[in-house]
Design an enzyme around this catalytic site. Structure first.
Site, PDB file in Angstrom:
ATOM      1  N   HIS A 116       0.853  -1.205   0.000  1.00 17.10           N
ATOM      2  CA  HIS A 116       0.000   0.000   0.000  1.00 17.10           C
ATOM      3  C   HIS A 116       0.887   1.253   0.000  1.00 17.10           C
ATOM      4  O   HIS A 116       0.657   2.184  -0.769  1.00 17.10           O
ATOM      5  CB  HIS A 116      -0.907  -0.037   1.229  1.00 17.10           C
ATOM      6  CG  HIS A 116      -1.732   1.182   1.418  1.00 17.10           C
ATOM      7  ND1 HIS A 116      -3.027   1.292   0.961  1.00 17.10           N
ATOM      8  CD2 HIS A 116      -1.440   2.371   2.003  1.00 17.10           C
ATOM      9  CE1 HIS A 116      -3.495   2.489   1.269  1.00 17.10           C
ATOM     10  NE2 HIS A 116      -2.548   3.166   1.900  1.00 17.10           N
ATOM     11  N   GLU A 117       1.903   1.246   0.854  1.00 15.86           N
ATOM     12  CA  GLU A 117       2.806   2.412   0.917  1.00 15.86           C
ATOM     13  C   GLU A 117       3.611   2.550  -0.370  1.00 15.86           C
ATOM     14  O   GLU A 117       3.870   3.664  -0.821  1.00 15.86           O
ATOM     15  CB  GLU A 117       3.739   2.300   2.135  1.00 15.86           C
ATOM     16  CG  GLU A 117       3.030   2.297   3.483  1.00 15.86           C
ATOM     17  CD  GLU A 117       2.078   3.454   3.694  1.00 15.86           C
ATOM     18  OE1 GLU A 117       2.227   4.494   3.040  1.00 15.86           O
ATOM     19  OE2 GLU A 117       1.139   3.299   4.511  1.00 15.86           O
ATOM     20  N   HIS A 120       1.593   4.436  -2.719  1.00 15.04           N
ATOM     21  CA  HIS A 120       1.649   5.896  -2.507  1.00 15.04           C
ATOM     22  C   HIS A 120       2.916   6.475  -3.129  1.00 15.04           C
ATOM     23  O   HIS A 120       2.889   7.553  -3.717  1.00 15.04           O
ATOM     24  CB  HIS A 120       1.642   6.216  -1.011  1.00 15.04           C
ATOM     25  CG  HIS A 120       0.269   6.181  -0.405  1.00 15.04           C
ATOM     26  ND1 HIS A 120      -0.793   6.859  -0.946  1.00 15.04           N
ATOM     27  CD2 HIS A 120      -0.198   5.559   0.703  1.00 15.04           C
ATOM     28  CE1 HIS A 120      -1.862   6.646  -0.194  1.00 15.04           C
ATOM     29  NE2 HIS A 120      -1.529   5.850   0.808  1.00 15.04           N
ATOM     30  N   GLU A 190      -6.170   6.936  -1.399  1.00 15.88           N
ATOM     31  CA  GLU A 190      -6.159   5.677  -0.641  1.00 15.88           C
ATOM     32  C   GLU A 190      -6.654   4.519  -1.514  1.00 15.88           C
ATOM     33  O   GLU A 190      -6.123   3.415  -1.440  1.00 15.88           O
ATOM     34  CB  GLU A 190      -7.025   5.793   0.622  1.00 15.88           C
ATOM     35  CG  GLU A 190      -6.477   6.733   1.685  1.00 15.88           C
ATOM     36  CD  GLU A 190      -5.077   6.395   2.173  1.00 15.88           C
ATOM     37  OE1 GLU A 190      -4.733   5.205   2.229  1.00 15.88           O
ATOM     38  OE2 GLU A 190      -4.323   7.334   2.477  1.00 15.88           O
TER      39      GLU A 190
END
Lengths: 262, 66
Positions: A116-117, A120, A190
């Site tokens: 997930h990071e 980003h 997100e």
């Protein structure tokens, strides 16, 4: 009009000099923030660098190989909750994990969080980290008010009186700071990072991770201006904190992931 | 519309009105006299600016939080 001019003339020159000095200090702080917001965030959370060879680093290396992307720096910081965030700057990309996340999450869940990071970082959100530091600066009067209240003998940190003073100042500066954060945060960031993570690790793993983080201890008293950086919103559901909520609800995120899976 | 962030903005409005009260008190002490027209001269522009600011905030939060 003449009355206002006479009032302005009656103010001593020292006051104007003080205002100019404060402005110069603020501009200097702003400049420092813009060039070293990454360092400020790392120091703020007392993050410790993870060297290659450690288990968490190996998990991340495998993911970056899978995603064919550059391996960012990895840091750990102390926190009672399982959470994470990333810092994206031209010269430095870093992922920060809480020690609780490393200790409590299963390896595949940890993988989903790191993915997930990475999402980003890949869909670079450089102004985001800078905005968090800048808005943290705007939010500084809240902390100053709390300390002033404590030092003036209003009570201990958890007592009602210092917290009331803090909330009062937060009511003054909160909306402007929150608006700055909301305006620089895309509502879909997100979802994009979730999709990226789901593609790398599978939808079910990410859904389970989100469910775990929602049911476990999610609340941590962080600076509200930093809340947008985190994997799940760490703020409590109080009224003033609601302005700083940039995360879609966990239910919405899970629903969106399940739609992708169909 | 969510009740929470509207309540937060209402609290903010109250907080700024307390600031206005303090300004009026300080000006009254400075002149050692309460002058209604002077108070209106301070309060009206202050409230107009405050309401404009809160309307902008309301629009931003409505778009972003609802």
């Amino acid at each position: 009009m003449d009355e206002i001019t006479s009032i302005l003339y009656s103010i001593p020159i020292n006051v104007y000099i003080l205002i100019i000095i404060i402005l110069i200090i603020l501009i200097t702080i702003l400049f420092i923030c813009s060039i070293s917001f990454d360092e400020i965030l790392l120091r703020r959370y007392n993050a410790q660098k993870v060297e290659s060879g450690e288990f968490v680093y190996t998990v991340m290396s495998k993911l970056t190989e899978k995603a064919i992307t550059k391996t960012p720096e990895l840091y750990l910081f102390e926190s009672p909750i399982a959470n994470s965030f990333s810092i994206t700057k031209k010269k430095r990309q870093a992922i920060l994990l809480t020690t609780t996340a490393v200790n409590k999450l299963k390896p595949e869940e940890l993988e989903a969080v790191i993915a997930h990071e990475l999402g980003h970082i890949k869909h670079s959100n450089q102004p985001g980290s800078f905005t968090s530091v800048l808005s943290g600066l705007l939010f500084l009067p809240t902390t100053i008010a709390l300390w002033a209240a404590l030092l003036c003998g209003f009570g201990q940190e958890d007592d009602n009186a210092p917290q009331f003073v803090r909330s009062y100042v937060m009511a003054l500066v909160g909306p402007l700071t929150a608006a700055l954060i909301q305006l620089t945060t895309s509502g879909s960031r997100e979802y994009i990072a979730d999709e990226y993570s789901a593609r790398l690790c599978g939808v079910n793993v990410l859904v389970n991770t989100l469910k775990y983080m929602d049911t476990g201890n999610r609340i941590w008293d962080v600076n509200p201006t930093h809340a947008r950086l985190f994997f799940v919103n760490p703020l409590s559901d109080n009224i003033l904190n609601s302005l700083f909520n940039t995360h879609p609800s966990i239910e919405k995120r899970i629903r969106r992931l399940e739609e992708i899976d169909k | 519309m969510s009740l929470k962030w509207i309540t937060a903005l209402f609290f903010s409005f109250l907080a700024y009105m307390i600031v206005l009260f303090v300004i009026v008190v300080l000006v009254t002490f400075y002149y050692q006299d309460f002058d209604f027209s002077r108070t209106v001269m301070i309060s009206v522009p202050y409230i107009i600016v405050l309401i404009s600011y809160l309307v902008i905030m309301l629009i931003i939060f409505k778009i972003k939080l609802d």
